[in-house]
Design an enzyme around this catalytic site. Structure first.
Site, PDB file in Angstrom:
ATOM      1  N   LYS B 162       0.813  -1.217   0.000  1.00 38.31           N
ATOM      2  CA  LYS B 162       0.000   0.000   0.000  1.00 38.31           C
ATOM      3  C   LYS B 162       0.851   1.274   0.000  1.00 38.31           C
ATOM      4  O   LYS B 162       0.493   2.252  -0.651  1.00 38.31           O
ATOM      5  CB  LYS B 162      -0.927  -0.015   1.224  1.00 38.31           C
ATOM      6  CG  LYS B 162      -1.979   1.075   1.177  1.00 38.31           C
ATOM      7  CD  LYS B 162      -3.024   0.913   2.284  1.00 38.31           C
ATOM      8  CE  LYS B 162      -4.106   1.975   2.123  1.00 38.31           C
ATOM      9  NZ  LYS B 162      -5.120   1.878   3.187  1.00 38.31           N
ATOM     10  N   MET B 479     -21.359 -35.133 -15.056  1.00 34.70           N
ATOM     11  CA  MET B 479     -20.165 -35.890 -15.436  1.00 34.70           C
ATOM     12  C   MET B 479     -19.729 -36.817 -14.308  1.00 34.70           C
ATOM     13  O   MET B 479     -19.301 -37.947 -14.544  1.00 34.70           O
ATOM     14  CB  MET B 479     -19.036 -34.928 -15.826  1.00 34.70           C
ATOM     15  CG  MET B 479     -17.845 -35.615 -16.457  1.00 34.70           C
ATOM     16  SD  MET B 479     -18.278 -36.562 -17.939  1.00 34.70           S
ATOM     17  CE  MET B 479     -17.877 -35.394 -19.233  1.00 34.70           C
TER      18      MET B 479
END
Lengths: 164, 583
Positions: B162, B479
Site C-alpha cells: 500500500k 459428469m
C-alpha cells in the site's frame, strides 16, 4: 542417475523458493542445493544435485530453464567438472587414546581440526561426497556428536565457464 | 510528469492500451481506486467476487488475444483470485493480476488482510513480482505484461504494498516502451533444418495425422494452419483447446480427439504413421494411456515451450518455436505445384477414415418428451448461425458444446480445458461481451457449475453485458454421475442437486429474463426468443434428460482404439459389421 546442475539465477528474493518449489511441485528428487551470491551481486550461483531417469532429468533441466529467474543453466554431468563438498564434524575426544586416534584419521583424510575443547574436536573436511562419507564411517558412530554438510558445489574444468 | 504510485499504475495501464480492468476494492488498494475514480479512459468492472474478475479477464483475453487485467485487494482478495489465476495458467492465457499488499513495514507481521500473495500464487503463475521500490513500479508492470504475453503466455501477478501507492509521494513517470530481461528471451524461430526434416517426413507419410491445440490460437496462426492443412490434404483433429483454429465444418476436420472426441479421430490417431502435433501438449485427456498412444507413428512436435516437448510423449522431430513462424516456414517449403505425396496411400487412408466417420459416433437417441442435451446445443448452433462466442463451464455440457457446436473461427470457443474450473463460464462470457458488445455470447453451463459464480449475474446487469445462459439442467452433477454409473456401479454419491433454486425467478431477481424449457417442442422458440432479446441477459433453464451420457468415451487406462460407444452407436457398428463393412 545422479546429475549435478549448475545455475546462474537472479539474486532476487523468491528465486530460491521458485526453484525448490519446482522440485516439490513436480515430485523431483533433490539431494542437495547450495546457493550464494557471485562476484556480480545481482547474480546467485546455485548447484543442485538430483537424480532420476533420463526423461526426468531432461524435464528438470527444461523446467528450470523456463523459470524467469534462471539466467543460465548447465548440467555438468556429461562434461568434465570438479565437485566438492564441505563438512564440519563435532566428535567426542576424551582421553589421550581417543584424541590421537581422531587426529590420526583427520591427517589421513587431510581434514583440519578447527576447534578444540577438553572433550571434543570440531573438524573441517572438504572433498567429494564419497570422501566425506568415508571419513564419517571411519569414526566410531557413537563418537559423532554433530555433522554439518554444505551440499555439493561444482565448477567446469579447463577454460570453459558458466558465466553470462 | 510527476505521479504517485497509484497514478503510475493507472497511467501505465492506459499507455499499455488496456481498456478494461476487472476488480474489487479493499483496504490495500484504496489509493489505486481513488486514482481510478479520477479518470474515465480505463473502464473498471466491479465484479461480485474476485474469482469472477479473473475469469472475466481470462475470457476477455481468450476472445481478443490481448492480456486480461485484474485488480484485487490483499489477503482474501488475492486468495479468491487464485482459482482464476490457476485456470489461466493451465491454459496459457495472458493475465496480469495486480494484488494489493499490506504496507511494506507490515509485511510479515500477520497484519490484517495479509497473505504472502507471491508465495501463494507461485505454483500457478508464469511469474510474479513484489514491488519494493516505487521507482521500479512502471518497469515491473512492463515486465509483467511482457512476460504474460510473450513466449508461452500465462498469468503474472504483481503484488504492490500500500505504501508504494501512497498519493502524496510522487516521482517522474515515463512509459517504458520496451523492457529487456537477461533471464527471459523466448525463442520464436524454429530451427530451419528441423523444419525441413519434418516436412520431408510429412511428405513421406502413408497415414498422416495433423493434431493441433490451443497453441495455434495463441500464436494467431489459424491462417497459416489452414494453408498448411489444405496444401497437404491430410486429416486434421483438434484438441478441446484448439477448436476453431481450423474450421469445424471443413471436411478435412475429422472432429475433436481424446476422451470424448470422435471415434474417427481417435482411431486415426491410433493407426497413423506420421503425427504432427502443433501447439498441443499431449495432455492425459488426449493421449489416454501413453504406452499405447499412436503406436505406429513417428512424431513431429512444434511447441514454443521446450518443456512441453517429449514431456509425456517422445518427439522424433522436436521443433521449438512459435507455431505461426514454423508453419509459415513449412508453407514456403510446401509451396510447389505438385507435392511428392503417395496419393494412392492417402486415398486409402481417407477411405478408412470415412468408413469410421460413417458410424457417426456422436449419434444420440431421442426419447419422447425428453430434451436431449445434445439437441439443445444443436439448437443453439442453428439459432446463432454458428457464429456466436460460446463459453462453457465444466462437465457434460462442456463436452456437448465442444461436440455439437462446430467452430469455424478461432477464439470463439472459450472454456477451462486444463484446470477444469466450474464457475468459469458466466464471468468469462461477461468478459467476452465487453470485448465484443455486438456479438452473440452464450454460456453453456449446468445447474452445478452455474451456481459456482452465479453472483456475476449482478455484474451483467450493472455493466450491461447481455449474455445468454444456456443451462442444461439435469438435476445431477452430470459428469460425476456418469463416472459413478460407469465405474462405481451406479452408486450416485452426492451428485444429486436437491433444493435447486428456481433459476427463472433467480434471473428475474437479478433483473434479467428467465425462461424455463421442459418440452422438446418448445426448445426452438425459447432459444429464438432468448437471442431476439438483444439487450437482455437471458437465463434459459433447459430441463434435460437426467441420465444422458457423453459418448464416445475413452476410459482411463484404455487406448485410442478402445473407445466405449453409446448403445445406439454399438448398434450402428454391429449393423455395419453385418453388412461386411470396415469398422
Amino acid at each position: 542417475m545422479r546429475h549435478i546442475i549448475s545455475l546462474l539465477v537472479e539474486n532476487e528474493s523468491g528465486a530460491l523458493s521458485r526453484i525448490s518449489g519446482l522440485f516439490s511441485a513436480r515430485g523431483y528428487n533433490i539431494e542437495s542445493l547450495t546457493v550464494a551470491t557471485t562476484e556480480d551481486p545481482t547474480l546467485s550461483r546455485m548447484t543442485i544435485v538430483t537424480s532420476g531417469s533420463d526423461r526426468i532429468i531432461e524435464q528438470i533441466n527444461k523446467q528450470l530453464n523456463k523459470l524467469v529467474d534462471v539466467v543460465k543453466l548447465q548440467d555438468f554431468t556429461e562434461g568434465n567438472f570438479i565437485e566438492r563438498e564441505m563438512m564440519f564434524v563435532k566428535v567426542k575426544a576424551q582421553g589421550e587414546a581417543q584424541r590421537s586416534e581422531v587426529k590420526r584419521l583427520s591427517d589421513i583424510f587431510r581434514a583440519r581440526i578447527i576447534d578444540v575443547t577438553d572433550t571434543t574436536f570440531c573438524i573441517e573436511l572438504t572433498g567429494s561426497g564419497d570422501k566425506l562419507d568415508a571419513y564419517i564411517n571411519s569414526l566410531h558412530e557413537t563418537n559423532v556428536i554433530e555433522v554439518v554438510r554444505s551440499g555439493s558445489m561444482g565448477i567446469l574444468r579447463g577454460e570453459k565457464a558458466l558465466t553470462l | 510528469m510527476e505521479l504517485s504510485g497509484s497514478e503510475i499504475i493507472i497511467q501505465f495501464l492506459k499507455d499499455e492500451g488496456v481498456k478494461h480492468l476487472f476488480g474489487y476494492p479493499g483496504g490495500a488498494v484504496l489509493h489505486i481506486y481513488d486514482a481510478l475514480h479520477q479518470q474515465d479512459d480505463l473502464q473498471h468492472i466491479l465484479v461480485r467476487h474476485e474469482q469472477g474478475a479473473t475469469h472475466a479477464a481470462d475470457g476477455y483475453a481468450r476472445a481478443t488475444g490481448k492480456p486480461g487485467v485484474c485488480l484485487v485487494t490483499s489477503g482474501p482478495g488475492a486468495t479468491n483470485a487464485v482459482t482464476g489465476i490457476a485456470t489461466a495458467y493451465m491454459d496459457s492465457i495472458p493475465l496480469v493480476v495486480i494484488t494489493g499488499q499490506v504496507p511494506s513495514h507490515a509485511i510479515g507481521s500477520d497484519a490484517f488482510q495479509e497473505v504472502d500473495a507471491v508465495g501463494v500464487t507461485r505454483a500457478c503463475v508464469k511469474h510474479n513480482f513484489l514491488v519494493k521500490d516505487l521507482n521500479k513500479l512502471a518497469e515491473t508492470l512492463k515486465k509483467a505484461f511482457f512476460v504474460a504475453t510473450s513466449g508461452r503466455p500465462g498469468p503474472v501477478v504483481v503484488d504492490i504494498p500500500k505504501d508504494i501507492t501512497a498519493p502524496h509521494i510522487k516521482i517522474p513517470y515515463v512509459y517504458p516502451e520496451k523492457v529487456e530481461m537477461r533471464s527471459y528471451n523466448p525463442n520464436l524461430k524454429g530451427h530451419p533444418r528441423q523444419i525441413k526434416r519434418a516436412v520431408d517426413l510429412l511428405l513421406s507419410a502413408k497415414r498422416p495425422m495433423i493434431y493441433t491445440g490451443g497453441g495455434v490460437i495463441m500464436s494467431e496462426a489459424a491462417n497459416e494452419l489452414r494453408e498448411f492443412v489444405r496444401k497437404l490434404g491430410y486429416p486434421i483433429t483438434q484438441t478441446l483447446m484448439g477448436l476453431g483454429a481450423f474450421p469445424g465444418t471443413d471436411p478435412q476436420f475429422i472432429g475433436m480427439l481424446g476422451m470424448h472426441g470422435t471415434y474417427e479421430s481417435n482411431m486415426a490417431m491410433h493407426e497413423c504413421d506420421v503425427l504432427i502435433a502443433i501447439g498441443a501438449r499431449f495432455d492425459d485427456r488426449i493421449t489416454g494411456v501413453t504406452s499405447t498412444f499412436c503406436p505406429y507413428a513417428q512424431v513431429i512436435h512444434i511447441d514454443i515451450d521446450p518443456a512441453s516437448i517429449s514431456k509425456t510423449v517422445n518427439a522424433d522431430i522436436p521443433i521449438v518455436g512459435d507455431v505461426k513462424d514454423v508453419l509459415s516456414a513449412m508453407n514456403v517449403l510446401l509451396d510447389k505445384p505438385e507435392l511428392p505425396i503417395d496419393k494412392s496411400a492417402l486415398e486409402a487412408w481417407w477411405n478408412k477414415i470415412k468408413s469410421w466417420q460413417s458410424q457417426n459416433s456422436y449419434a444420440y437417441e431421442n426419447k419422447p418428451g425428453l430434451i436431449q442435451p445434445q439437441a439443445a446445443v444443436e439448437e443453439l448452433y442453428k439459432v446463432t448461425g454458428g457464429d456466436a462466442y460460446i463459453t462453457s463451464d465444466v462437465g457434460q455440457h462442456q463436452m456437448y458444446a465442444a461436440q455439437f457446436y462446430p467452430f469455424d473461427e478461432p477464439r470463439r470457443w472459450i472454456n477451462s480445458g486444463g484446470l477444469g474450473t466450474m464457475g468459469f463460464g458466466l464471468p468469462a462470457a461477461m468478459g467476452v461481451k465487453l470485448a465484443f458488445p455486438d456479438k452473440d455470447v452464450a454460456c453453456v453451463t449446468g445447474e452445478g457449475s452455474i451456481q459456482m459464480c452465479i453472483q456475476e449475474l449482478s455484474t451483467c446487469l450493472q455493466y450491461d453485458t447481455p449474455v445468454k445462459i444456456i443451462n442444461l439442467n439435469n438435476r445431477y452433477l452430470g459428469m460425476v454421475r456418469q463416472w459413478q454409473e460407469f465405474f462405481y456401479e451406479k452408486r450416485y454419491s452426492h451428485v444429486y442437486m436437491d433444493s435447486l433454486p428456481d433459476f427463472v425467478k433467480l434471473a428475474e431477481a437479478y433483473g434479467h429474463v428467465g425462461i424455463r424449457v421442459e418440452d422438446p417442442k418448445d426448445l426452438h422458440d425459447a432459444m429464438k426468443e432468448a437471442f431476439a432479446l438483444k439487450d437482455r441477459t437471458v437465463f434459459l433453464d433447459i430441463m434435460t434428460d437426467r441420465e444422458a451420457n457423453v459418448y464416445p468415451m475413452i476410459s482411463s487406462g484404455k487406448a485410442h482404439n478402445e473407445m466405449d460407444l453409446s448403445p445406439l452407436q454399438q448398434k450402428i457398428q454391429a449393423d455395419m459389421k453385418a453388412r461386411g463393412e470396415t469398422v
